[in-house]
Design an enzyme around this catalytic site. Structure first.
Site, PDB file in Angstrom:
ATOM      1  N   LYS A 172      -0.977  -1.588  -5.609  1.00  0.00           N
ATOM      2  CA  LYS A 172      -2.269  -1.757  -6.292  1.00  0.00           C
ATOM      3  C   LYS A 172      -2.636  -0.527  -7.108  1.00  0.00           C
ATOM      4  O   LYS A 172      -3.014  -0.618  -8.270  1.00  0.00           O
ATOM      5  CB  LYS A 172      -3.406  -1.990  -5.273  1.00  0.00           C
ATOM      6  CG  LYS A 172      -3.246  -3.193  -4.383  1.00  0.00           C
ATOM      7  CD  LYS A 172      -4.418  -3.337  -3.418  1.00  0.00           C
ATOM      8  CE  LYS A 172      -4.565  -2.182  -2.444  1.00  0.00           C
ATOM      9  NZ  LYS A 172      -3.452  -2.048  -1.493  1.00  0.00           N
ATOM     10  N   ARG A 192     -12.470  -5.203   0.495  1.00  0.00           N
ATOM     11  CA  ARG A 192     -11.450  -5.393   1.523  1.00  0.00           C
ATOM     12  C   ARG A 192     -11.933  -6.328   2.618  1.00  0.00           C
ATOM     13  O   ARG A 192     -11.182  -6.595   3.555  1.00  0.00           O
ATOM     14  CB  ARG A 192     -11.127  -4.045   2.153  1.00  0.00           C
ATOM     15  CG  ARG A 192      -9.896  -3.367   1.589  1.00  0.00           C
ATOM     16  CD  ARG A 192      -9.659  -2.125   2.426  1.00  0.00           C
ATOM     17  NE  ARG A 192      -8.315  -1.658   2.386  1.00  0.00           N
ATOM     18  CZ  ARG A 192      -7.856  -0.766   1.507  1.00  0.00           C
ATOM     19  NH1 ARG A 192      -8.629  -0.307   0.569  1.00  0.00           N
ATOM     20  NH2 ARG A 192      -6.617  -0.343   1.594  1.00  0.00           N
ATOM     21  N   ARG A 238       6.155   6.910   0.359  1.00  0.00           N
ATOM     22  CA  ARG A 238       5.066   7.268  -0.561  1.00  0.00           C
ATOM     23  C   ARG A 238       4.734   8.755  -0.415  1.00  0.00           C
ATOM     24  O   ARG A 238       4.639   9.288   0.679  1.00  0.00           O
ATOM     25  CB  ARG A 238       3.811   6.442  -0.253  1.00  0.00           C
ATOM     26  CG  ARG A 238       2.595   6.952  -1.026  1.00  0.00           C
ATOM     27  CD  ARG A 238       1.555   5.896  -1.254  1.00  0.00           C
ATOM     28  NE  ARG A 238       0.898   5.434  -0.044  1.00  0.00           N
ATOM     29  CZ  ARG A 238      -0.022   4.471  -0.045  1.00  0.00           C
ATOM     30  NH1 ARG A 238      -0.385   3.879  -1.170  1.00  0.00           N
ATOM     31  NH2 ARG A 238      -0.573   4.101   1.096  1.00  0.00           N
ATOM     32  N   ARG A 244       0.672  10.977   3.302  1.00  0.00           N
ATOM     33  CA  ARG A 244      -0.697  10.815   3.803  1.00  0.00           C
ATOM     34  C   ARG A 244      -0.722  10.644   5.316  1.00  0.00           C
ATOM     35  O   ARG A 244       0.165  10.017   5.885  1.00  0.00           O
ATOM     36  CB  ARG A 244      -1.340   9.592   3.140  1.00  0.00           C
ATOM     37  CG  ARG A 244      -2.000   9.924   1.818  1.00  0.00           C
ATOM     38  CD  ARG A 244      -2.332   8.710   0.998  1.00  0.00           C
ATOM     39  NE  ARG A 244      -2.929   7.622   1.760  1.00  0.00           N
ATOM     40  CZ  ARG A 244      -3.255   6.446   1.221  1.00  0.00           C
ATOM     41  NH1 ARG A 244      -3.039   6.225  -0.067  1.00  0.00           N
ATOM     42  NH2 ARG A 244      -3.780   5.492   1.951  1.00  0.00           N
ATOM     43  N   ARG A 275      -2.624  -0.951   9.935  1.00  0.00           N
ATOM     44  CA  ARG A 275      -3.279  -1.281   8.663  1.00  0.00           C
ATOM     45  C   ARG A 275      -2.853  -2.661   8.162  1.00  0.00           C
ATOM     46  O   ARG A 275      -3.650  -3.384   7.577  1.00  0.00           O
ATOM     47  CB  ARG A 275      -2.947  -0.212   7.617  1.00  0.00           C
ATOM     48  CG  ARG A 275      -3.667   1.099   7.907  1.00  0.00           C
ATOM     49  CD  ARG A 275      -3.080   2.251   7.141  1.00  0.00           C
ATOM     50  NE  ARG A 275      -3.272   2.117   5.716  1.00  0.00           N
ATOM     51  CZ  ARG A 275      -2.581   2.807   4.814  1.00  0.00           C
ATOM     52  NH1 ARG A 275      -1.644   3.655   5.200  1.00  0.00           N
ATOM     53  NH2 ARG A 275      -2.839   2.658   3.545  1.00  0.00           N
TER      54      ARG A 275
HETATM   55  P1  ADP Z   1      -1.293   0.634  -2.799  1.00  0.00           P
HETATM   56  O1  ADP Z   1      -2.286   1.272  -3.728  1.00  0.00           O
HETATM   57  O2  ADP Z   1      -1.297  -0.870  -2.880  1.00  0.00           O
HETATM   58  O3  ADP Z   1      -1.429   1.123  -1.397  1.00  0.00           O
HETATM   59  P2  ADP Z   1       0.718   2.271  -4.161  1.00  0.00           P
HETATM   60  O4  ADP Z   1       0.481   1.978  -5.605  1.00  0.00           O
HETATM   61  O5  ADP Z   1       0.253   3.577  -3.641  1.00  0.00           O
HETATM   62  O6  ADP Z   1       0.161   1.044  -3.277  1.00  0.00           O
HETATM   63  O7  ADP Z   1       2.279   2.108  -3.895  1.00  0.00           O
HETATM   64  C1  ADP Z   1       2.829   2.298  -2.583  1.00  0.00           C
HETATM   65  C2  ADP Z   1       4.160   3.030  -2.676  1.00  0.00           C
HETATM   66  O8  ADP Z   1       5.132   2.202  -3.317  1.00  0.00           O
HETATM   67  C3  ADP Z   1       4.102   4.307  -3.530  1.00  0.00           C
HETATM   68  O9  ADP Z   1       5.018   5.239  -2.997  1.00  0.00           O
HETATM   69  C4  ADP Z   1       4.540   3.834  -4.906  1.00  0.00           C
HETATM   70  O10 ADP Z   1       5.114   4.893  -5.666  1.00  0.00           O
HETATM   71  C5  ADP Z   1       5.562   2.767  -4.560  1.00  0.00           C
HETATM   72  N1  ADP Z   1       5.596   1.648  -5.514  1.00  0.00           N
HETATM   73  C6  ADP Z   1       4.578   1.133  -6.245  1.00  0.00           C
HETATM   74  N2  ADP Z   1       4.984   0.078  -6.985  1.00  0.00           N
HETATM   75  C7  ADP Z   1       6.304  -0.093  -6.709  1.00  0.00           C
HETATM   76  C8  ADP Z   1       7.307  -1.031  -7.140  1.00  0.00           C
HETATM   77  N3  ADP Z   1       7.011  -2.031  -8.005  1.00  0.00           N
HETATM   78  N4  ADP Z   1       8.541  -0.909  -6.622  1.00  0.00           N
HETATM   79  C9  ADP Z   1       8.829   0.075  -5.736  1.00  0.00           C
HETATM   80  N5  ADP Z   1       7.952   0.987  -5.284  1.00  0.00           N
HETATM   81  C10 ADP Z   1       6.696   0.915  -5.754  1.00  0.00           C
HETATM   82  P1  ADP Z   2      -3.854   1.739   0.466  1.00  0.00           P
HETATM   83  O1  ADP Z   2      -3.970   1.595  -1.024  1.00  0.00           O
HETATM   84  O2  ADP Z   2      -2.561   2.307   0.868  1.00  0.00           O
HETATM   85  O3  ADP Z   2      -4.208   0.521   1.233  1.00  0.00           O
HETATM   86  P2  ADP Z   2      -6.364   3.100   0.256  1.00  0.00           P
HETATM   87  O4  ADP Z   2      -6.293   4.421  -0.380  1.00  0.00           O
HETATM   88  O5  ADP Z   2      -6.870   1.962  -0.555  1.00  0.00           O
HETATM   89  O6  ADP Z   2      -4.934   2.804   0.856  1.00  0.00           O
HETATM   90  O7  ADP Z   2      -7.244   3.167   1.567  1.00  0.00           O
HETATM   91  C1  ADP Z   2      -6.981   4.095   2.578  1.00  0.00           C
HETATM   92  C2  ADP Z   2      -7.964   3.855   3.723  1.00  0.00           C
HETATM   93  O8  ADP Z   2      -9.310   4.073   3.252  1.00  0.00           O
HETATM   94  C3  ADP Z   2      -7.987   2.445   4.290  1.00  0.00           C
HETATM   95  O9  ADP Z   2      -6.984   2.230   5.257  1.00  0.00           O
HETATM   96  C4  ADP Z   2      -9.399   2.388   4.885  1.00  0.00           C
HETATM   97  O10 ADP Z   2      -9.475   3.092   6.111  1.00  0.00           O
HETATM   98  C5  ADP Z   2     -10.209   3.164   3.851  1.00  0.00           C
HETATM   99  N1  ADP Z   2     -10.765   2.278   2.819  1.00  0.00           N
HETATM  100  C6  ADP Z   2     -10.472   2.298   1.488  1.00  0.00           C
HETATM  101  N2  ADP Z   2     -11.157   1.339   0.836  1.00  0.00           N
HETATM  102  C7  ADP Z   2     -11.899   0.687   1.770  1.00  0.00           C
HETATM  103  C8  ADP Z   2     -12.797  -0.420   1.734  1.00  0.00           C
HETATM  104  N3  ADP Z   2     -13.077  -1.083   0.592  1.00  0.00           N
HETATM  105  N4  ADP Z   2     -13.379  -0.795   2.900  1.00  0.00           N
HETATM  106  C9  ADP Z   2     -13.124  -0.158   4.044  1.00  0.00           C
HETATM  107  N5  ADP Z   2     -12.271   0.871   4.160  1.00  0.00           N
HETATM  108  C10 ADP Z   2     -11.663   1.304   3.036  1.00  0.00           C
END
Ligand code: ADP
Ligand code: ADP
Ligand code: ZN
Length: 213
Positions: free
Chosen positions: A13, A88, A127, A160, A171
């Site tokens: 995302k 979420r 990541r 992280r 999660r």
């Molecule tokens: P989210 O915001 O949904 O948690 P991220 O954008 O941080 O996800 O991506 C999660 C991990 O996967 C990161 O290490 C990112 O660099 C990697 N990643 C993102 N998109 C892709 C893809 N299309 N293929 C492989 N790895 C990806």
């Molecule tokens: P990822 O993209 O890998 O899912 P985020 O950076 O979006 O991670 O979120 C990391 C953490 O921050 C989540 O696991 C949650 O604890 C908190 N968080 C982020 N956005 C929200 C939300 N909209 N509602 C509740 N908790 C949130």
């Protein structure tokens, strides 16, 4: 244009939201990034949020909704934004919908970045994040030019606290229970679009552009 990114933790995302924000010149709004900035700066909100985040749980809706509504009320969001990590939960989605309705407005697209659970744990352990500028890398798929160093700002990259495998499992469980129902919520409103998030990041982005136009 107002866009919501949906998908499991690690689905990509954030990666896609940043590219969308750049292409369409709208802000990328990530509640996770806002929480992490607060943790880094030692604020009261940061202290409260960290406990939940490190346990793999969601930060309570009361805290989250307020910071999000404040953020999207800022001037730079007037022409739209891409939300990454919000909503979420169904209550968060309802609050956002009501707040926009009062302004005669609505979300245009909810994009579901679809990645099966099996792929997620691998993605998360690879990541690496820059806590200074929010850039995200993957040690195999999207490596930085220099190992451990952010391409954008030169800071050190970290795994992280909440990307450890045990926390990722938790999660994912929270995602299925509380966030996945949003797919039906936005399907009912006729704005849900799905993309295959297992493709490489440029292909996923092209699929998204084809939707947004
Ligand atoms: P989210 O915001 O949904 O948690 P991220 O954008 O941080 O996800 O991506 C999660 C991990 O996967 C990161 O290490 C990112 O660099 C990697 N990643 C993102 N998109 C892709 C893809 N299309 N293929 C492989 N790895 C990806
Ligand atoms: P990822 O993209 O890998 O899912 P985020 O950076 O979006 O991670 O979120 C990391 C953490 O921050 C989540 O696991 C949650 O604890 C908190 N968080 C982020 N956005 C929200 C939300 N909209 N509602 C509740 N908790 C949130
Ligand atoms: Zn950086």
């Amino acid at each position: 244009m107002k866009i919501i990114m949906l998908g499991a933790p690690g689905a990509g995302k954030g990666t896609q939201a940043k590219m969308i924000a750049e292409k369409y010149s709208i802000p990328h709004v990530s509640t996770g990034d806002i929480f992490r900035a607060n943790i880094k700066n030692g604020t009261e909100l940061g202290k409260q949020a960290k406990e939940y985040m490190d346990a793999g749980k969601l930060v309570p809706d009361e805290l989250t909704v307020k910071i999000l509504l404040d953020r999207v009320a800022q001037e730079d969001c007037a022409n739209g934004y891409v939300l990454d990590g919000f909503p979420r939960t169904i209550p968060q989605a309802e609050v956002l919908e009501d707040a926009l309705k009062k302004l005669g407005d609505q979300i245009d697209y909810a994009i579901n970045v679809d990645v099966p659970d099996e792929n997620i744990v691998r993605r998360m352990s690879g990541r690496r994040a820059c806590l200074k500028c929010g850039a995200t890398y993957h040690i195999e798929h999207i490596p930085p030019k220099q190992e451990g160093i952010c391409d954008t700002c030169g800071s050190e990259l970290v795994l992280r606290d909440d990307d450890k495998p045990e926390t990722v499992q938790k999660r994912l469980q929270v995602y299925h229970e509380q966030t996945q129902p949003l797919i039906d919520f936005y399907t009912e409103r006729n704005i849900l679009k799905a993309v295959d998030g297992t493709k490489d990041m440029k292909e996923v982005f092209n699929d998204i552009i084809a939707i947004l136009g």
